[in-house]
Design a protein around this motif. Structure first.
Motif, PDB file in Angstrom:
ATOM      1  N   LEU A 112       0.908  11.368 -10.022  1.00 45.22           N
ATOM      2  CA  LEU A 112       0.514  12.920 -10.188  1.00 45.22           C
ATOM      3  C   LEU A 112       1.114  13.832 -10.406  1.00 45.22           C
ATOM      4  CD1 LEU A 112      -2.486  11.782  -7.795  1.00 45.22           C
ATOM      5  CD2 LEU A 112      -2.830  12.148  -9.824  1.00 45.22           C
ATOM      6  N   VAL A 113       2.032  13.820  -9.493  1.00 43.49           N
ATOM      7  CA  VAL A 113       3.161  15.224  -9.544  1.00 43.49           C
ATOM      8  C   VAL A 113       3.653  15.400 -10.834  1.00 43.49           C
ATOM      9  CG1 VAL A 113       5.210  16.264  -8.587  1.00 43.49           C
ATOM     10  CG2 VAL A 113       3.477  15.265  -7.003  1.00 43.49           C
TER      11      VAL A 113
ATOM     12  N   SER B 157      -2.655  16.382  -2.084  1.00 41.53           N
ATOM     13  CA  SER B 157      -1.557  17.159  -2.144  1.00 41.53           C
ATOM     14  C   SER B 157      -0.717  16.862  -3.288  1.00 41.53           C
ATOM     15  CB  SER B 157      -0.712  16.378  -1.115  1.00 41.53           C
ATOM     16  OG  SER B 157      -0.716  14.964  -1.098  1.00 41.53           O
ATOM     17  N   ALA B 158      -0.874  15.847  -4.123  1.00 46.64           N
ATOM     18  CA  ALA B 158      -0.044  15.786  -5.284  1.00 46.64           C
ATOM     19  C   ALA B 158      -0.222  16.618  -6.239  1.00 46.64           C
ATOM     20  CB  ALA B 158       0.199  14.269  -5.939  1.00 46.64           C
ATOM     21  N   THR B 159      -1.445  16.707  -6.664  1.00 43.43           N
ATOM     22  CA  THR B 159      -1.704  17.677  -7.957  1.00 43.43           C
ATOM     23  C   THR B 159      -1.956  19.099  -7.155  1.00 43.43           C
ATOM     24  OG1 THR B 159      -4.064  17.553  -7.384  1.00 43.43           O
ATOM     25  CG2 THR B 159      -3.150  16.003  -8.830  1.00 43.43           C
ATOM     26  N   THR B 160      -1.921  20.227  -8.338  1.00 41.07           N
ATOM     27  CA  THR B 160      -2.053  21.733  -7.819  1.00 41.07           C
ATOM     28  C   THR B 160      -3.057  22.250  -7.033  1.00 41.07           C
ATOM     29  OG1 THR B 160      -2.875  21.701 -10.029  1.00 41.07           O
ATOM     30  CG2 THR B 160      -0.539  22.215  -9.861  1.00 41.07           C
TER      31      THR B 160
ATOM     32  N   LEU C  98       1.385   6.624  -6.857  1.00 37.73           N
ATOM     33  CA  LEU C  98       0.395   7.503  -7.313  1.00 37.73           C
ATOM     34  C   LEU C  98       0.959   9.040  -7.045  1.00 37.73           C
ATOM     35  CD1 LEU C  98      -2.574   6.968  -8.000  1.00 37.73           C
ATOM     36  CD2 LEU C  98      -3.224   7.463  -5.851  1.00 37.73           C
ATOM     37  N   PHE C  99       1.485   9.111  -5.875  1.00 43.24           N
ATOM     38  CA  PHE C  99       1.830  10.435  -5.600  1.00 43.24           C
ATOM     39  C   PHE C  99       2.869  11.119  -6.640  1.00 43.24           C
ATOM     40  CE2 PHE C  99       2.300  13.990  -2.892  1.00 43.24           C
ATOM     41  CZ  PHE C  99       3.598  14.521  -3.000  1.00 43.24           C
TER      42      PHE C  99
ATOM     43  N   THR D 218       0.876  16.517 -13.402  1.00 36.71           N
ATOM     44  CA  THR D 218       0.118  17.795 -13.276  1.00 36.71           C
ATOM     45  C   THR D 218       1.258  18.954 -13.112  1.00 36.71           C
ATOM     46  OG1 THR D 218      -0.055  17.557 -10.859  1.00 36.71           O
ATOM     47  CG2 THR D 218      -1.790  17.019 -12.243  1.00 36.71           C
ATOM     48  N   ARG D 219       2.250  18.758 -12.412  1.00 35.52           N
ATOM     49  CA  ARG D 219       3.495  19.791 -12.389  1.00 35.52           C
ATOM     50  C   ARG D 219       4.705  19.443 -13.289  1.00 35.52           C
ATOM     51  NH1 ARG D 219       2.778  21.251  -6.008  1.00 35.52           N
ATOM     52  NH2 ARG D 219       1.886  19.370  -5.504  1.00 35.52           N
TER      53      ARG D 219
ATOM     54  N   ASN E 280     -10.516   3.220  -4.790  1.00 35.87           N
ATOM     55  CA  ASN E 280      -9.774   3.786  -5.552  1.00 35.87           C
ATOM     56  C   ASN E 280     -10.683   3.931  -7.013  1.00 35.87           C
ATOM     57  OD1 ASN E 280      -7.030   4.184  -4.543  1.00 35.87           O
ATOM     58  ND2 ASN E 280      -7.443   1.996  -3.810  1.00 35.87           N
TER      59      ASN E 280
ATOM     60  N   ASN F 176      -3.863  -0.690   7.325  1.00 38.07           N
ATOM     61  CA  ASN F 176      -3.433  -1.028   6.012  1.00 38.07           C
ATOM     62  C   ASN F 176      -4.801  -0.551   5.082  1.00 38.07           C
ATOM     63  OD1 ASN F 176      -0.737  -1.789   6.381  1.00 38.07           O
ATOM     64  ND2 ASN F 176      -1.311  -3.814   6.552  1.00 38.07           N
ATOM     65  N   CYS F 177      -5.791  -1.338   5.488  1.00 38.88           N
ATOM     66  CA  CYS F 177      -6.960  -1.145   4.688  1.00 38.88           C
ATOM     67  C   CYS F 177      -7.283   0.507   4.748  1.00 38.88           C
ATOM     68  CB  CYS F 177      -7.974  -2.281   5.106  1.00 38.88           C
ATOM     69  SG  CYS F 177      -7.631  -3.712   5.099  1.00 38.88           S
TER      70      CYS F 177
ATOM     71  N   MET G 135      -5.619   3.004   4.881  1.00 37.74           N
ATOM     72  CA  MET G 135      -4.869   3.739   4.107  1.00 37.74           C
ATOM     73  C   MET G 135      -5.025   3.597   2.618  1.00 37.74           C
ATOM     74  SD  MET G 135      -0.649   4.065   5.172  1.00 37.74           S
ATOM     75  CE  MET G 135      -0.142   2.856   4.578  1.00 37.74           C
ATOM     76  N   LEU G 136      -5.470   2.150   2.492  1.00 38.75           N
ATOM     77  CA  LEU G 136      -5.513   1.954   1.042  1.00 38.75           C
ATOM     78  C   LEU G 136      -6.979   2.498   0.369  1.00 38.75           C
ATOM     79  CD1 LEU G 136      -4.826   0.286  -1.655  1.00 38.75           C
ATOM     80  CD2 LEU G 136      -6.001  -1.746  -0.596  1.00 38.75           C
TER      81      LEU G 136
ATOM     82  N   LEU H 222       0.811   4.291  -3.008  1.00 37.62           N
ATOM     83  CA  LEU H 222       0.497   5.524  -2.692  1.00 37.62           C
ATOM     84  C   LEU H 222       1.781   6.355  -3.063  1.00 37.62           C
ATOM     85  CD1 LEU H 222      -1.256   5.545   1.012  1.00 37.62           C
ATOM     86  CD2 LEU H 222      -2.195   5.821  -1.497  1.00 37.62           C
TER      87      LEU H 222
ATOM     88  N   SER I  45      -3.677  21.554  -3.833  1.00 40.10           N
ATOM     89  CA  SER I  45      -3.158  21.828  -2.530  1.00 40.10           C
ATOM     90  C   SER I  45      -2.656  23.317  -2.653  1.00 40.10           C
ATOM     91  CB  SER I  45      -2.149  20.829  -1.874  1.00 40.10           C
ATOM     92  OG  SER I  45      -1.265  20.935  -3.008  1.00 40.10           O
ATOM     93  N   GLU I  46      -1.908  23.584  -3.930  1.00 33.69           N
ATOM     94  CA  GLU I  46      -1.379  25.047  -3.941  1.00 33.69           C
ATOM     95  C   GLU I  46      -2.485  26.006  -3.950  1.00 33.69           C
ATOM     96  OE1 GLU I  46       1.233  25.225  -7.163  1.00 33.69           O
ATOM     97  OE2 GLU I  46       2.641  23.665  -6.495  1.00 33.69           O
TER      98      GLU I  46
ATOM     99  N   VAL J 102      -3.584  11.621  -1.059  1.00 30.10           N
ATOM    100  CA  VAL J 102      -2.482  11.827  -1.922  1.00 30.10           C
ATOM    101  C   VAL J 102      -2.929  12.505  -3.167  1.00 30.10           C
ATOM    102  CG1 VAL J 102      -1.078  10.520  -3.785  1.00 30.10           C
ATOM    103  CG2 VAL J 102      -1.341   9.986  -1.236  1.00 30.10           C
ATOM    104  N   TYR J 103      -4.183  12.303  -3.843  1.00 31.49           N
ATOM    105  CA  TYR J 103      -4.617  13.176  -4.809  1.00 31.49           C
ATOM    106  C   TYR J 103      -4.484  14.673  -4.514  1.00 31.49           C
ATOM    107  CZ  TYR J 103      -7.042  14.557  -9.034  1.00 31.49           C
ATOM    108  OH  TYR J 103      -7.373  14.914 -10.446  1.00 31.49           O
TER     109      TYR J 103
ATOM    110  N   VAL K 126       0.754  -1.239  -0.264  1.00 32.91           N
ATOM    111  CA  VAL K 126      -0.144  -0.089   0.171  1.00 32.91           C
ATOM    112  C   VAL K 126       0.904   1.228  -0.064  1.00 32.91           C
ATOM    113  CG1 VAL K 126      -1.532   1.270   1.338  1.00 32.91           C
ATOM    114  CG2 VAL K 126      -1.968  -1.134   1.188  1.00 32.91           C
TER     115      VAL K 126
ATOM    116  N   GLY L 223      -6.160   6.544   1.553  1.00 33.08           N
ATOM    117  CA  GLY L 223      -5.131   7.243   1.206  1.00 33.08           C
ATOM    118  C   GLY L 223      -4.865   7.878  -0.022  1.00 33.08           C
ATOM    119  N   PRO L 224      -5.469   7.345  -1.075  1.00 34.28           N
ATOM    120  CA  PRO L 224      -5.435   8.048  -2.385  1.00 34.28           C
ATOM    121  C   PRO L 224      -5.987   9.262  -2.419  1.00 34.28           C
ATOM    122  CG  PRO L 224      -5.857   5.679  -2.749  1.00 34.28           C
ATOM    123  CD  PRO L 224      -5.986   6.170  -1.181  1.00 34.28           C
TER     124      PRO L 224
END
Lengths: 559, 233
Positions: free
Chosen positions: A534-535, B22-25, A530-531, A538-539, B143, B8-9, B11-12, A527, B27-28, B19-20, A523, B15-16
């Motif tokens: 995506l980064v 924070s990873a994409t723009t 995935l992180f 998009t960036r 997911n 674990n479960c 997070m699974l 993650l 969060s900015e 993650v989505y 897991v 979590g995404p």
């Protein structure tokens, strides 16, 4: 190693590891069974004169394992599952007396031991299993085991679990926390001593026809003990020892109550029927019952017939006596029995065993009578006196250990000889309780009582004063006799018992720690993947690299 | 160990979403407010759906696929679409670009859906001793659900937020949106009538969500290029 390479390599590694993990996880799909719950019966726990015997614990929470084990494997956190059908007694000896530390023992009993086999087709296997069971029982009740021991009946679920466990063990991994497998959990309270266990004696009195004058009529007593003792008290139904004796007594009581119902056919003897408890414990209950008699009653007893284990199919019965066979009374009783026995095709032998007053061991019920100077004899199919806690009805003594034809023969034998003596027809060719007459033996009555007793475990310590079976026996005797008296006594202090005789065992299929760790890694990497994905999308990749590099830069700035 | 499994479960499953975000723009530009508002709209929509289901549907005696009941369920499923529409168009957002708006709405919607449908079973079930694959499957489903919702949000933004809709692509857009809206009915049809096992259904969900995401991404790009082409003309 540039960050770019590291990022790319990391992504590739994650993909491979995730793929591999997915393949492993998919391959193990059969692990997903639901929890099962099984009824289990605990080995008896008792103290005899202070010495502990039986299984001293009841709570269980360990992994399951089964033979064969690697030599020297650590089994202190394993529950060993042993099916009785394939039991190797020498191996079990190792566990019990060899002091090998195990977490627990689960013995699987075959289903057909518990059920009634219809028809005379008795399997040879059953006979073998019975002998294994009786040996096993004797081994277990005389051992002191510092771990919980449970009995359960085989069914599909347990067979599946055992097969799985064997497969896992064959692969060379003893079940433990690290390799998954099955966990057996029994959550019960700590076993507590049963405080003041009661033994209940039930007596029925059928008075005879008082003639002219006020002379006391002589009494004949018919006695049988009805309680049992076995390795699994919740399964000790004791069909032959001594359910057969109790059923014979009830049927004789019924027959004589018919005879005594009209004054024209009432005999000149009183009849005293006694269903005693405390049989396995040196006939403790019988002793207390006899002590409660008043002098006159005791002196009026001409003789007492005690019944023990008369239900198996052999044609040989034994009359056990403590007075020498030359004694006039004994001779008379024996002759009346053997006369009737000839007609029924049964042989009755006589066995003399002197009683030793200083020896507390009482092997037969008649010995208690002899100790208070009442003539008595025990009729039994056993030719040798059983040892303490032997032949007291146990795991092997179930419904199909009893032959109904043998019981009918025994009833006929005792009832006819009693009736011939009471009515003075000794030596005459007469059939008082002829079949198909109004005084014939009622087979459905006998069978229904036999079935009831074979369904009811009757260990005295776990029978309360108002237990249903005691009330049922009391009601039955009161139907057949004039006066019924119930005597409650406290069992002698030599034996003390502990409760918690049955429980429910939950069988869980557990995943190992390694599995959870693998899942965490999977897991986590998913993650992270995935992180970064995506980064990058998009960036852009540079941003990812900047993000990875930023923390050290910040630190230097702060410093 | 069993709390470990729960962790674990969880997070699974959840979590995404984090993650989505924070990873994409997202969060900015601090679009968390939009996501929260979308989650609230989802909750209200779920309540309305429950009331409608309770009122109009019969309790099924057996587990067969009853076409009328399923049709009714699909119609009630369109309340979902209405909720989405509300979230996309009516909510007053701060000045964030359309791109981020639909992403934030989709994310909030999917997160609320996961929490509502999956948190309680996870908490109750995954902490026991007994091990089942159920909760891992649930996580994978969450997911797939996230991807589906994002795809739907993208198509929704195409359908309702754009002033000039590209004529040629409209039928495809509507078709894809229709498929996404009826996805729950399709999945229950597969499970009940065809009798597909859980892993098979899960694989279908994953593949279909990826396919739909790809399609909607392509549609977005195409409509962008068509629009820029139009502007240039």
């Amino acid at each position: 190693m540039t960050g770019r390479q590291r990022g790319g390599g990391e992504v590739v590694c994650s993909i491979y590891s995730v793929l591999a993990l997915v393949l492993i996880l998919v391959a193990c799909v059969e692990l997903g069974d639901a929890a099962t719950a099984v009824d289990v019966y605990r080995l008896i726990q008792y103290d005899l004169a202070g010495a502990p015997y039986g299984s001293r614990f009841s709570g269980l929470n360990h992994h399951a394992g089964s033979e064969p084990f690697a030599p020297g494997a650590d089994l202190s956190r394993t529950v060993v599952i042993l099916p009785v059908r394939e039991l190797n007694l020498t191996l079990l000896q190792e566990y019990i007396t060899g002091g090998r530390a195990i977490g627990g023992l689960l013995l699987l009993l075959p289903q057909d031991i518990g059920n009634k086999i219809v028809g005379g087709n008795k399997n040879k296997d059953i006979g073998l299993v019975r002998s294994i069971l009786s040996e096993l029982e004797q081994l277990l009740i005389h051992a002191n085991l510092p771990y919980p021991v449970y009995f359960a009946f085989e069914n599909d679920k347990t067979n599946a679990v055992l097969a799985d466990v064997r497969r896992g063990d064959a692969a060379g991994q003893p079940a433990s926390a690290a390799t998954g497998g099955y966990k057996l959990v029994v959550s019960t309270a700590e076993p507590k001593k049963v405080s003041s266990p009661t033994i209940t004696n039930i007596q029925g009195w059928l008075p005879g026809l008082k003639g002219e004058g006020t002379t006391q009529l002589p009494t004949i007593a018919v006695v049988a003990s009805y309680d049992t003792f076995g390795a699994a008290p919740a399964l000790s139904v004791g069909s032959d020892s001594n359910g057969s004796g109790a059923v014979v007594l009830l049927e004789i009581a019924r027959l004589f109550s018919r005879l005594y119902s009209s004054p024209k056919t009432r005999g000149r003897y009183n009849l005293l029927f006694g269903l005693t408890s405390g049989g396995p414990y040196n006939y403790n209950g019988t002793m207390k019952w006899l002590r409660s008699f008043d002098q006159r009653l005791r002196e009026s007893i001409e003789y007492a017939i005690c019944l023990h284990s008369i239900g198996s199919s052999s044609n040989e019965l034994w009359l056990h006596v403590s007075k020498p066979p030359e004694n006039a009374y004994i001779k008379q009783v024996y002759e009346s029995l053997s006369d009737v026995a000839k007609d029924l095709g049964v042989t009755v032998g006589i066995k003399h065993k002197k009683i030793n007053i200083s020896n507390p061991r009482v092997a037969w019920e008649h010995e208690q009578f002899s100790r208070v100077r009442v003539t008595a004899a025990t009729l039994s199919e056993l030719s040798v006196a059983p040892e303490l806690l032997e032949s007291t009805g146990g795991l092997h003594d179930t419904r199909d250990a009893v032959d109904e034809a043998a019981i009918h023969r025994s009833i006929k034998l005792v009832a006819e000889s009693l009736a011939r003596h009471i009515y003075g027809y000794e030596g005459k060719n007469i059939n008082i309780f002829a079949d198909n007459s109004s005084l014939g033996i009622n087979p459905s009555y006998v069978n229904s009582w036999l079935d009831l007793l074979s369904r009811t475990p009757r260990v005295a310590a776990f029978l309360s004063k108002n237990d249903p079976i005691i009330s049922a026996l009391k009601k039955e005797l009161s139907d057949h006799t004039d006066e019924v008296h119930v005597q409650h006594e406290i069992m002698d202090g030599m034996f003390s018992f502990y409760d918690s005789t049955r429980a429910t065992m939950n069988i869980y299929q557990v995943a190992s720690v390694t599995f959870d760790l693998l899942l965490l890694v999977a897991v986590g990497s998913y993650l992270i993947f995935l992180f970064s994905f995506l980064v990058i999308i998009t960036r852009g990749l540079d941003d990812l690299i900047h993000m990875l590099r930023r923390p050290p830069q910040r630190k230097t700035k702060a410093a | 160990m069993t709390v470990f499994h729960f962790f674990n479960c969880a997070m699974l499953t959840f979590g995404p979403h984090a993650v989505y975000y924070s990873a994409t723009t997202l969060s900015e530009y601090d679009t968390i407010g939009t996501s929260i508002k979308a989650a609230v709209v989802y909750l209200i929509t779920a309540l309305v759906k429950l009331i409608c289901l309770a009122t109009f549907l019969k309790v099924p005696e057996n587990d067969n696929f009853d076409p009328y009941q399923e049709l009714l369920k699909a119609l009630i499923g369109f309340i979902d679409v209405a909720g989405f529409y509300l979230a996309l168009t009516r909510l007053t957002h701060r000045n964030i670009s359309q791109n981020h708006k639909y992403q934030a709405v989709g994310l909030g919607w999917a997160f609320a859906d996961s929490v509502l449908h999956r948190l309680a079973p996870l908490w109750v079930g995954a902490r026991g001793l007994e091990f089942t694959w159920e909760y891992i499957f649930q996580g994978i489903e969450a997911n797939a659900n996230l991807v589906l919702n994002l795809a739907f949000a993208a198509l929704g933004s195409l359908m309702w937020l754009k002033k000039n809709k590209p004529r040629t692509l409209l039928p495809i857009i509507y078709a894809c949106a229709g498929i996404l809206a009826t996805m729950p009915s399709i999945i229950s049809y597969l499970r009940r009538t065809l009798g597909w096992q859980r892993p098979k259904v899960l694989a279908f969900e994953m593949i279909s969500s990826l396919v739909m995401a790809f399609l909607s991404w392509q549609l977005l790009c195409l409509s962008k290029t068509i629009n820029t082409a139009k502007l240039l003309i």
